[in-house]
Design a protein around this motif. Structure first.
Motif, PDB file in Angstrom:
ATOM      1  N   ASN A   1       0.799  -1.262   0.026  1.00 17.82           N
ATOM      2  CA  ASN A   1      -0.015   0.145  -0.076  1.00 17.82           C
ATOM      3  C   ASN A   1       0.847   1.377  -0.176  1.00 17.82           C
ATOM      4  OD1 ASN A   1      -0.062   1.224   3.001  1.00 17.82           O
ATOM      5  ND2 ASN A   1       0.250  -1.006   2.957  1.00 17.82           N
ATOM      6  N   GLY A   2       0.239   2.477  -0.616  1.00 22.91           N
ATOM      7  CA  GLY A   2       0.969   3.555  -0.657  1.00 22.91           C
ATOM      8  C   GLY A   2       0.922   4.382   0.608  1.00 22.91           C
ATOM      9  N   HIS A   3       0.128   4.080   1.686  1.00 25.39           N
ATOM     10  CA  HIS A   3       0.284   4.614   2.865  1.00 25.39           C
ATOM     11  C   HIS A   3       1.465   4.243   3.459  1.00 25.39           C
ATOM     12  CE1 HIS A   3      -1.312   6.442   6.597  1.00 25.39           C
ATOM     13  NE2 HIS A   3      -1.280   5.388   7.244  1.00 25.39           N
ATOM     14  N   SER A   4       1.860   3.042   3.850  1.00 20.67           N
ATOM     15  CA  SER A   4       3.002   2.822   4.465  1.00 20.67           C
ATOM     16  C   SER A   4       4.154   2.568   3.662  1.00 20.67           C
ATOM     17  CB  SER A   4       2.905   1.315   5.445  1.00 20.67           C
ATOM     18  OG  SER A   4       2.665   0.344   4.440  1.00 20.67           O
ATOM     19  N   MET A   5       3.978   2.571   2.379  1.00 16.95           N
ATOM     20  CA  MET A   5       4.820   2.324   1.260  1.00 16.95           C
ATOM     21  C   MET A   5       5.762   0.998   1.306  1.00 16.95           C
ATOM     22  SD  MET A   5       4.390   4.714  -0.954  1.00 16.95           S
ATOM     23  CE  MET A   5       5.926   4.628  -2.019  1.00 16.95           C
ATOM     24  N   ASP A   6       4.935   0.051   1.687  1.00 21.13           N
ATOM     25  CA  ASP A   6       5.615  -1.149   1.615  1.00 21.13           C
ATOM     26  C   ASP A   6       4.469  -2.491   1.650  1.00 21.13           C
ATOM     27  OD1 ASP A   6       4.786  -1.177   4.254  1.00 21.13           O
ATOM     28  OD2 ASP A   6       6.775  -1.198   5.379  1.00 21.13           O
ATOM     29  N   VAL A   7       4.791  -3.655   1.901  1.00 21.27           N
ATOM     30  CA  VAL A   7       4.068  -4.601   2.145  1.00 21.27           C
ATOM     31  C   VAL A   7       4.003  -4.905   3.543  1.00 21.27           C
ATOM     32  CG1 VAL A   7       3.260  -7.111   1.570  1.00 21.27           C
ATOM     33  CG2 VAL A   7       4.501  -5.804  -0.279  1.00 21.27           C
ATOM     34  N   ARG A   8       2.848  -4.952   4.080  1.00 17.50           N
ATOM     35  CA  ARG A   8       2.629  -5.029   5.641  1.00 17.50           C
ATOM     36  C   ARG A   8       1.157  -5.572   6.108  1.00 17.50           C
ATOM     37  NH1 ARG A   8       4.075  -0.112   9.048  1.00 17.50           N
ATOM     38  NH2 ARG A   8       5.710  -0.048   7.874  1.00 17.50           N
ATOM     39  N   PHE A   9       1.073  -6.099   7.364  1.00 17.01           N
ATOM     40  CA  PHE A   9      -0.010  -6.536   7.951  1.00 17.01           C
ATOM     41  C   PHE A   9      -0.831  -5.189   8.406  1.00 17.01           C
ATOM     42  CE2 PHE A   9       2.872 -10.006   8.519  1.00 17.01           C
ATOM     43  CZ  PHE A   9       1.948 -10.970   7.873  1.00 17.01           C
ATOM     44  N   GLU A  10      -2.033  -5.177   8.381  1.00 19.37           N
ATOM     45  CA  GLU A  10      -2.784  -3.901   8.913  1.00 19.37           C
ATOM     46  C   GLU A  10      -4.034  -4.511   9.338  1.00 19.37           C
ATOM     47  OE1 GLU A  10      -4.373   0.531   7.680  1.00 19.37           O
ATOM     48  OE2 GLU A  10      -3.430  -0.719   6.141  1.00 19.37           O
ATOM     49  N   GLY A  11      -4.835  -4.158  10.338  1.00 16.61           N
ATOM     50  CA  GLY A  11      -6.141  -4.853  10.844  1.00 16.61           C
ATOM     51  C   GLY A  11      -7.097  -4.257   9.637  1.00 16.61           C
ATOM     52  N   LEU A  12      -7.980  -4.954   9.566  1.00 16.61           N
ATOM     53  CA  LEU A  12      -9.041  -4.804   8.334  1.00 16.61           C
ATOM     54  C   LEU A  12      -9.973  -3.457   8.554  1.00 16.61           C
ATOM     55  CD1 LEU A  12     -10.292  -5.348   5.603  1.00 16.61           C
ATOM     56  CD2 LEU A  12     -11.777  -7.022   6.444  1.00 16.61           C
ATOM     57  N   SER A  13     -10.587  -3.618   9.904  1.00 16.34           N
ATOM     58  CA  SER A  13     -11.326  -2.615  10.306  1.00 16.34           C
ATOM     59  C   SER A  13     -10.695  -1.259  10.157  1.00 16.34           C
ATOM     60  CB  SER A  13     -12.012  -2.936  11.612  1.00 16.34           C
ATOM     61  OG  SER A  13     -11.029  -3.158  12.466  1.00 16.34           O
TER      62      SER A  13
END
Length: 276
Positions: free
Chosen positions: A244-256
């Motif tokens: 994602n372009g928010h963190s600018m990398d591949v990472r885990f994130e809570g869906l909600s």
């Protein structure tokens, strides 16, 4: 109402030449096409010769050349039907590939020694013709590759999320398809093709895959969550994995948390939940 214009990404028409399958649909000089393969470790597939990157393609991937023009070739990729321009030097003859790179990345060496200076970096998904191999090294055209990084074609992973996890920490790159840089749809394509499943290259095309999961229904590991212009894989309960372009990398994130964040940033609501 006029018919919709064909999707240029999936239409083997360079503006001058077109494959025979388009006869009667476009005005062009029709050709049978020239079978070939990607001849470099990683190449940009461009919207116009020398223009913007649409996607990236890997060593050994089959393709059909529709037209050669000014140091570039207009091609259609065999993996997903994606069409675009490659630098002429990135196109070579067909490859009778036997294996594929099943690690996030590997290297080509001039000799079967870990101390040897690597010749090139090879991305996940690259296809190679292995001449011979032992437990440690596989001999291919141009050198040697660590055998533990390869699988035979047809020997796929069985969990797309496990494939996507290979890319955790990879920097975000628009149109990227490798451990050097990848975007949301590139990550999903790697995850699915690494499991032997056909997958388009862009998120709007990927949204046509699978069956809809009703809003409010439980999501399974490997389901796909779509926003306008974005896609993520479900890792587990209220957890996604995405480039994602928010963190600018591949990472885990809570869906909600991701749903709330994307809406707050103007990205809109979830548009689809798909089980592939």
């Amino acid at each position: 109402m006029a018919p919709a214009a064909p999707d240029r990404r999936l239409t083997p028409f360079s503006g001058r030449h077109a494959l025979e399958c388009l006869r009667g649909q476009v005005e062009a000089e029709f050709v049978a096409g020239e079978q070939g393969a990607v001849a470099v470790p990683l190449a940009d597939l461009e919207a116009q010769p020398g223009g913007a990157r649409d996607r990236q393609v890997m060593l050994g991937e089959p393709l059909v050349v529709v037209e050669w023009r000014g140091g570039h070739a207009f091609v259609q990729m065999g993996k997903d039907g994606y069409c675009g321009w490659l630098a002429a030097g990135a196109v070579g003859p067909e490859v009778a590939a036997t294996h594929w790179v099943a690690a996030a990345g590997t290297h080509l060496y001039p000799a079967p020694r870990v101390q040897a200076r690597a010749i090139a970096a090879l991305p996940f998904g690259a296809r190679l013709a292995v001449a011979e191999a032992d437990a440690k090294w596989a001999r291919v055209v141009g050198g040697f590759v660590p055998a533990m990084h390869l699988r035979r074609l047809g020997d796929w992973f069985d969990d797309p999320v496990a494939v996507a996890e290979l890319f955790v920490g990879t920097p975000y790159l628009w149109g990227g398809n490798s451990r050097d840089g990848i975007d949301c749809s590139g990550l999903v394509q790697a995850a699915l093709t690494g499991c032997g499943r056909a997958c388009p290259g862009d998120s709007d095309l990927q949204a046509a895959l699978g069956v809809q999961v009703a809003e409010g229904a439980a999501l399974d590991r490997g389901d796909l969550i779509f926003w306008k212009g974005h896609v993520a894989l479900v890792e587990g309960p209220d957890l996604i994995l995405h480039a994602n372009g928010h963190s600018m990398d591949v990472r885990f994130e809570g869906l909600s948390a991701a749903i709330a964040r994307i809406a707050a940033q103007g990205g809109g609501p979830v548009t689809a939940r798909k089980r592939v």
